[in-house]
Design a protein around this motif. Structure first.
Motif, mmCIF file in Angstrom:
data_model
loop_
_atom_site.group_PDB
_atom_site.id
_atom_site.type_symbol
_atom_site.label_atom_id
_atom_site.label_comp_id
_atom_site.label_asym_id
_atom_site.label_seq_id
_atom_site.Cartn_x
_atom_site.Cartn_y
_atom_site.Cartn_z
ATOM 1 N N SER B 81 0.834 -1.198 0.000
ATOM 2 C CA SER B 81 0.000 0.000 0.000
ATOM 3 C C SER B 81 0.871 1.251 0.000
ATOM 4 N N ARG B 82 1.880 1.240 0.858
ATOM 5 C CA ARG B 82 2.751 2.426 0.952
ATOM 6 C C ARG B 82 3.563 2.619 -0.313
ATOM 7 N N ALA B 83 3.772 1.524 -1.065
ATOM 8 C CA ALA B 83 4.494 1.642 -2.332
ATOM 9 C C ALA B 83 3.610 2.246 -3.425
ATOM 10 N N GLY B 84 2.304 2.409 -3.110
ATOM 11 C CA GLY B 84 1.448 3.092 -4.069
ATOM 12 C C GLY B 84 0.336 2.255 -4.672
ATOM 13 N N LEU B 85 0.122 1.065 -4.097
ATOM 14 C CA LEU B 85 -0.954 0.207 -4.608
ATOM 15 C C LEU B 85 -2.227 0.439 -3.807
ATOM 16 N N PHE B 86 -3.333 0.529 -4.503
ATOM 17 C CA PHE B 86 -4.612 0.679 -3.807
ATOM 18 C C PHE B 86 -5.626 -0.245 -4.448
ATOM 19 N N LEU B 87 -6.241 -1.074 -3.608
ATOM 20 C CA LEU B 87 -7.297 -1.955 -4.104
ATOM 21 C C LEU B 87 -8.621 -1.501 -3.507
#
Lengths: 420, 265
Positions: B81-87
């Motif tokens: 998530s912190r790397a920029g992934l959002f589901l």
């Protein structure tokens, strides 16, 4: 009879017993003499030893100045007792409500004393005999009291015996906060009886927030008349000895009761909650949710009984106790009991040692929250769920603060959370 | 000339319990692109999002996935998530007792910390959160409630979009964010997404229906069937699928899977 009891009762025998309660006190005293003192073999006291009463030396209170911390944003009528003595003014300016000291009450209170609390509570009988601190509150018919009444008891030693008697008249409405606190070794019995007349409504809160040196036994007891409504919330921190009995009697039809309890235990504390709901009339509703988090070597005891009598058809009753144990040495003894003698009722009960919801954990983490923090949030959420729904928002915030303070002591014990 | 991929998935294979769901999935998404993934039930559409986000029980058995150069499959859920992934979940979970506001602030602070920033002040955050609520048409009181607690289906979906607005991810995967939404709610979701299109941020829109794609215009449409992408095309493919269903693709594929796979590339 225990040494503690002998000594406690000596106070009564040596005191002047010409007060308005003397007949009732005598009766309970007789009954007490005929009642066996609880031991480990007594079912109701199986997990909660009373030896500490004999073993612990309790110094006389120091009568330090005490100021009840106000609940920010909540206007209350505050009645404060320190070591069993009233230290605040008794207000007499709420229309339709009379508040008097137990010791100064007259016959009108006679039919409230020992009318709601069941006779089988041994410490209740002790309290009958010795009760000196407390108030009698009577709300007239149809009076809606907007301001909650907050009854604070603080004690820093010695012994006190608290008794509150409350009657909510027909169609009247009231909120009462019973708040018990204390430092140092102390002994207290703390009982409150509530009579709800037809269509009356009571929001009730009982906060047992003693430190771990207290030895307190008490209870809140309710009679519900036709269509009356009770919403009760209990918050319990454990102590050396902390026992609360909640009794709810559906004396009328179509009464409704919700009872939510939260306990949060640490160290070697004990918290023992017994609840007993009697459905004697048809069409009553009871919903009880009890949740606890137990850390260190603390011990929780929950016994929840719902008794549905033969004529109590169409009763709806639910009882649920869920616990989170933080360590291998934390202990919970839980026993839901349903006794059903009517054939057209809907009842459910459950008791679990719960685990965190893995889906919720995944969801929080999928938004970047660390696993540790997510576990902490979910643990607090587990108890907060019962708090956040309370009607008085300032009270919710205040309680969340009280609970968080204690929760922060426990958070490093949460499985999956490393000590910081 | 060719820009580096934001998300690169190669030969991804994953199983749930003993069942292999993804069977060598390839997908490459460049910054700013919107990709739609369509396909029949059980094809593995939701699994893709779960596997990329690291959901427990979804075991990767082969392949790799990188997001902006970060090897996703090696790191924890929260790090992804912190790397920029959002589901954005199809069925967001209800978490009574944990307030939306507290949860969102923790999320935002965790992201900020990963970027070497101080936690956001409560005041500033409240302002941003209220703004985000407004944008997805949720009353600000929702911030005080438990996470998704008692929210309707549509409110849950809008709450997902609200989180997306606050977290400002690099890549958003919308897992059937249109399911169960009426047309108004659908537009709110689409507007939320479109407001975040800035030429850098990319989207994967997983959906059954062309309808959502009327509002969120995809650059590419892929058909996922039996754990692989079996056909790719531009937005017109979605219309074709709407008209003809999936069977012609799944049949064609079984006739000549190798040829199909080439077409994808």
């Amino acid at each position: 009879m225990s040494n503690w009891l002998t000594q406690a009762l000596a106070q009564y025998q040596s005191s002047d017993s010409t007060d308005w309660l003397s007949a009732a006190r005598e009766k309970s005293l007789q009954q007490l003499h005929n009642t066996a003192w609880p031991t480990r073999k007594t079912e109701n006291w199986r997990y909660t030893p009373l030896a500490c009463l004999e073993r612990t030396s309790v110094a006389e209170p120091t009568n330090d100045a005490f100021t009840a911390e106000s609940i920010e944003g909540l206007e209350c009528i505050e009645i404060v007792f320190v070591n069993g003595k009233l230290v605040s003014e008794l207000t007499d300016n709420i229309p339709g409500v009379s508040i008097s000291l137990l010791s100064e009450s007259k016959e009108s209170a006679q039919n409230l004393f020992q009318k709601v609390k069941p006779e089988h509570h041994v410490f209740g009988l002790v309290n009958d005999v010795l009760a000196s601190a407390g108030v009698v509150i009577d709300v007239d018919e149809s009076v809606v009291v907007d301001t909650p009444i907050r009854l604070v008891h603080w004690q820093n030693g010695g012994e006190s015996h608290v008794r509150h008697l409350v009657r909510v008249g027909k169609g009247a409405s009231l909120a009462v906060i019973e708040e018990y606190r204390g430092d140092n070794p102390l002994v207290a019995t703390q009982y409150a009886e509530y009579q709800l007349e037809d269509d009356a409504k009571l929001n009730h809160y009982r906060f047992a927030l003693h430190t771990n040196q207290a030895m307190v036994v008490g209870g809140s007891h309710f009679n519900l008349s036709d269509r009356s409504e009770l919403h009760s919330t209990l918050i319990g921190f454990g102590s050396l000895l902390s026992r609360v009995d909640i009794d709810i009697n559906h004396c009328g039809e179509h009464a409704m009761a919700t009872q939510n309890s939260v306990y949060l235990l640490e160290g070697k504390e004990i918290f023992d909650l017994h609840s007993n709901v009697e459905h004697t009339k048809p069409n009553g509703t009871t919903e009880e949710n009890i949740r606890g988090i137990v850390g260190d070597e603390a011990k929780a005891v929950f016994n929840g009984r719902i008794h549905i009598h033969r004529h109590a058809q169409k009763t709806l009753a639910e009882l649920n106790n869920r616990n989170l144990l933080l360590t291998n040495k934390a202990e919970v003894n839980t026993k839901p009991e349903l006794e059903i003698y009517a054939d057209d009722v809907r009842c459910a009960h459950g008791a679990t040692v719960a685990e965190l919801d893995t889906k919720a954990l995944y969801y929080l983490r999928s938004r970047g929250v660390s696993e540790q923090e997510a576990r902490i949030m979910l643990n607090f959420g587990f108890i907060n769920e019962l708090i956040e729904q309370l009607p008085l928002e300032p009270l919710v915030e205040w309680l969340q603060g009280e609970l968080k303070r204690r929760f922060n002591d426990l958070r490093n014990q949460i499985p999956g959370v490393e000590a910081v | 000339m060719s820009q580096a991929a934001l998300l690169s998935v190669k030969g991804l294979e994953a199983k749930v319990e003993d069942k292999t769901i993804l069977k060598g999935l390839d997908l490459e998404i460049k910054p700013g692109e919107v990709h739609a993934i369509m396909g029949p039930n059980g094809a593995g559409k939701s699994t893709l999002g779960y596997v990329l986000s690291g959901r427990e029980g979804y075991e990767v058995v082969g392949g790799e996935a990188t997001l902006a150069g970060t090897e996703l499959l090696d790191i924890d859920i929260e790090e992804r998530s912190r790397a920029g992934l959002f589901l954005a979940f199809q069925y967001p979970v209800e978490i009574p007792g944990v307030s939306n506001l507290e949860f969102l602030k923790s999320s935002v602070d965790a992201h900020r910390e990963a970027q070497g920033l101080e936690p956001i002040s409560s005041k500033e955050f409240l302002k941003e959160a209220r703004e985000a609520c407004k944008q997805v048409n949720l009353p600000a009181e929702f911030l005080k409630r438990g996470v998704n607690e008692g929210f309707s289906g549509g409110e849950k979906k809008r709450n997902e979009i609200m989180q997306m607005l606050l977290l400002k991810p690099k890549l958003c995967i919308l897992d059937e964010s249109d399911s169960g939404l009426d047309i108004d709610a659908l537009q709110v979701v689409a507007e939320g997404v479109n407001s975040m299109r800035d030429g850098e941020r990319s989207f994967v829109v997983v959906t059954h229906y062309q309808r959502l794609l009327d509002y969120i215009k995809p650059d590419f449409v892929h058909v996922l069937s039996d754990g692989k992408i079996v056909k790719s095309g531009d937005a017109s493919l979605a219309l074709e699928l709407e008209a003809q269903g999936y069977s012609w693709l799944t049949e064609q594929r079984s006739a000549d899977p190798i040829e199909m796979h080439k077409e994808v590339m």
